[in-house]
Design an enzyme around this catalytic site. Structure first.
Site, PDB file in Angstrom:
ATOM      1  N   GLU A  57      36.940  39.506  33.109  1.00 13.13           N
ATOM      2  CA  GLU A  57      38.185  39.284  33.828  1.00 13.13           C
ATOM      3  C   GLU A  57      38.019  38.084  34.761  1.00 13.13           C
ATOM      4  O   GLU A  57      37.506  38.232  35.882  1.00 13.13           O
ATOM      5  CB  GLU A  57      38.545  40.520  34.660  1.00 13.13           C
ATOM      6  CG  GLU A  57      38.732  41.765  33.822  1.00 13.13           C
ATOM      7  CD  GLU A  57      39.636  42.775  34.525  1.00 13.13           C
ATOM      8  OE1 GLU A  57      40.630  43.169  33.926  1.00 13.13           O
ATOM      9  OE2 GLU A  57      39.353  43.140  35.680  1.00 13.13           O
ATOM     10  N   ASN A  93      44.735  49.710  33.779  1.00 17.18           N
ATOM     11  CA  ASN A  93      44.231  49.872  35.141  1.00 17.18           C
ATOM     12  C   ASN A  93      45.430  49.848  36.090  1.00 17.18           C
ATOM     13  O   ASN A  93      45.969  48.794  36.378  1.00 17.18           O
ATOM     14  CB  ASN A  93      43.264  48.708  35.440  1.00 17.18           C
ATOM     15  CG  ASN A  93      42.819  48.671  36.890  1.00 17.18           C
ATOM     16  OD1 ASN A  93      43.027  49.623  37.632  1.00 17.18           O
ATOM     17  ND2 ASN A  93      42.189  47.564  37.278  1.00 17.18           N
ATOM     18  N   GLU A  97      38.357  43.067  42.438  1.00 19.11           N
ATOM     19  CA  GLU A  97      38.987  43.452  43.712  1.00 19.11           C
ATOM     20  C   GLU A  97      38.013  44.276  44.553  1.00 19.11           C
ATOM     21  O   GLU A  97      37.996  44.176  45.777  1.00 19.11           O
ATOM     22  CB  GLU A  97      40.290  44.234  43.433  1.00 19.11           C
ATOM     23  CG  GLU A  97      41.382  43.304  42.933  1.00 19.11           C
ATOM     24  CD  GLU A  97      42.396  43.954  42.009  1.00 19.11           C
ATOM     25  OE1 GLU A  97      42.456  45.190  41.915  1.00 19.11           O
ATOM     26  OE2 GLU A  97      43.144  43.192  41.344  1.00 19.11           O
ATOM     27  N   LYS A 109      45.551  50.443  39.191  1.00 17.66           N
ATOM     28  CA  LYS A 109      45.238  50.029  40.567  1.00 17.66           C
ATOM     29  C   LYS A 109      45.901  51.004  41.560  1.00 17.66           C
ATOM     30  O   LYS A 109      46.072  52.179  41.226  1.00 17.66           O
ATOM     31  CB  LYS A 109      45.646  48.577  40.796  1.00 17.66           C
ATOM     32  CG  LYS A 109      45.047  47.664  39.723  1.00 17.66           C
ATOM     33  CD  LYS A 109      45.145  46.207  40.010  1.00 17.66           C
ATOM     34  CE  LYS A 109      44.564  45.430  38.838  1.00 17.66           C
ATOM     35  NZ  LYS A 109      44.563  43.986  39.067  1.00 17.66           N
ATOM     36  N   GLY A 164      46.367  39.184  37.955  1.00 22.29           N
ATOM     37  CA  GLY A 164      47.596  39.359  38.722  1.00 22.29           C
ATOM     38  C   GLY A 164      48.280  38.057  39.092  1.00 22.29           C
ATOM     39  O   GLY A 164      49.173  38.033  39.931  1.00 22.29           O
ATOM     40  N   SER A 176      46.132  39.053  33.482  1.00 25.07           N
ATOM     41  CA  SER A 176      47.492  38.678  33.075  1.00 25.07           C
ATOM     42  C   SER A 176      47.722  38.797  31.569  1.00 25.07           C
ATOM     43  O   SER A 176      48.431  37.988  30.974  1.00 25.07           O
ATOM     44  CB  SER A 176      47.842  37.273  33.576  1.00 25.07           C
ATOM     45  OG  SER A 176      47.802  37.245  34.988  1.00 25.07           O
ATOM     46  N   HIS A 211      35.112  46.048  39.454  1.00 27.11           N
ATOM     47  CA  HIS A 211      36.318  45.221  39.353  1.00 27.11           C
ATOM     48  C   HIS A 211      36.257  44.150  40.450  1.00 27.11           C
ATOM     49  O   HIS A 211      35.774  44.414  41.554  1.00 27.11           O
ATOM     50  CB  HIS A 211      37.562  46.094  39.522  1.00 27.11           C
ATOM     51  CG  HIS A 211      38.813  45.361  39.201  1.00 27.11           C
ATOM     52  ND1 HIS A 211      39.394  44.485  40.080  1.00 27.11           N
ATOM     53  CD2 HIS A 211      39.567  45.332  38.078  1.00 27.11           C
ATOM     54  CE1 HIS A 211      40.464  43.958  39.516  1.00 27.11           C
ATOM     55  NE2 HIS A 211      40.591  44.455  38.290  1.00 27.11           N
TER      56      HIS A 211
HETATM   57  P1  PGA Z   1      46.390  42.037  35.561  1.00 25.64           P
HETATM   58  O1  PGA Z   1      45.092  42.839  36.050  1.00 25.64           O
HETATM   59  O2  PGA Z   1      46.602  42.409  34.121  1.00 25.64           O
HETATM   60  O3  PGA Z   1      47.493  42.512  36.454  1.00 25.64           O
HETATM   61  O4  PGA Z   1      46.089  40.584  35.730  1.00 25.64           O
HETATM   62  C1  PGA Z   1      44.001  43.066  35.203  1.00 25.64           C
HETATM   63  C2  PGA Z   1      42.934  43.815  35.944  1.00 25.64           C
HETATM   64  O5  PGA Z   1      42.714  43.512  37.120  1.00 25.64           O
HETATM   65  O6  PGA Z   1      42.280  44.738  35.400  1.00 25.64           O
END
Ligand code: PGA
Length: 258
Positions: A168, A9, A98, A11, A174, A214, A96
């Protein structure tokens, strides 16, 4: 034995030339591998077609990061499921954290998105996960149950069979904080149990449940080795070809070990 899925992903990262460079580097990395893992790359909308073109000569498929909950028409700035399909996307991330947090997407909207994706022959990667405070208050399972029930449980058995779920934990996205394999396994097993109660054992067994948050080359093998973890949804580490390929290698190792 099920194969694994590793999805990247991206983003809101990379300009057009940077995206091209990364896609080519990943394609080159994958060239040397005989893959059992399904690799999916989810770039921003403007790069879907380029990614789809490059994917034709490689062994990854392409996904989007979002889709409109409207079908088509006068909705300025929106991108429909039919558009995604025609640009070469076979999968699409939905819900997601976010998008739930910053764009206030509701369970009801997410259910509509899932329906439109399935109607357009696109596999939804449906994201669920609790926030830090919810985990601390012992609400993790209730949050996951609500998200899955409201977003997916209107589907028929043959429809949910096409969905991928991504767990997640919001506090791990992140942040560099990863769920321990035990924490991930516990929630993945809970999700599978929810699916089993509603749709039966076979559907639950066949369901892909990915871990995200992460995930990196250093922890992927341990996470992917958990019984109910069928792969990963990778954010930050999917932006570097080397790291992404190392995570795919971890998925491959995991399958060989099994
Ligand atoms: P990350 O994000 O691996 O940077 O923690 C995962 C995601 O949001 O899909």
């Amino acid at each position: 034995m099920k194969n694994k899925i590793v999805a990247g992903n991206w983003k809101m990262n990379k300009t057009f030339p940077e995206a091209e460079e990364l896609l080519v580097a990943i394609a080159e990395g994958l060239d040397d591998m005989t893959l059992e893992t399904d690799v999916i790359i989810c770039p921003p909308f403007p790069y879907l077609e380029m990614a789809a073109d490059i994917s034709e000569e490689s062994n990854f498929t392409v996904g989007a990061q979002n889709v409109s909950y409207m079908d088509k028409g006068a909705y300025t700035g929106e991108v429909s499921a039919a558009m995604l399909k025609s640009a070469g996307a076979d999968t699409c991330i939905v819900g997601h954290s976010e998008r739930r947090a910053y764009f206030k997407e509701t369970d009801e909207e997410l259910a509509k998105k899932v329906n439109l994706l399935l109607a357009n022959d696109i596999v939804p990667i449906f994201c669920v996960g609790e926030q830090k405070s919810e985990r601390e208050n012992g609400e993790t399972f209730n949050v996951i149950r609500r998200q899955i029930t409201q977003g997916l449980f209107h589907l028929k058995k043959e429809e949910i069979a096409q969905v991928i779920i991504a767990y997640e934990p919001v506090w791990a996205i992140g942040t560099g904080l990863t769920a321990t394999p035990q924490q991930a396994q516990e929630v993945h097993a809970f999700i599978r149990q929810l699916i089993e109660e509603k749709y039966g054992t076979e559907t639950a067994y066949n369901m892909y449940i990915l871990y995200g948050g992460s995930c990196n080359p250093g922890n992927a093998l341990e996470l992917f080795s958990c019984t109910d973890v069928d792969g990963g949804l990778i954010g930050g580490a999917s932006l570097k070809a080397e790291d992404f390929i190392a995570i795919i290698n971890a998925a491959e190792t995991c399958m060989k070990n099994d």
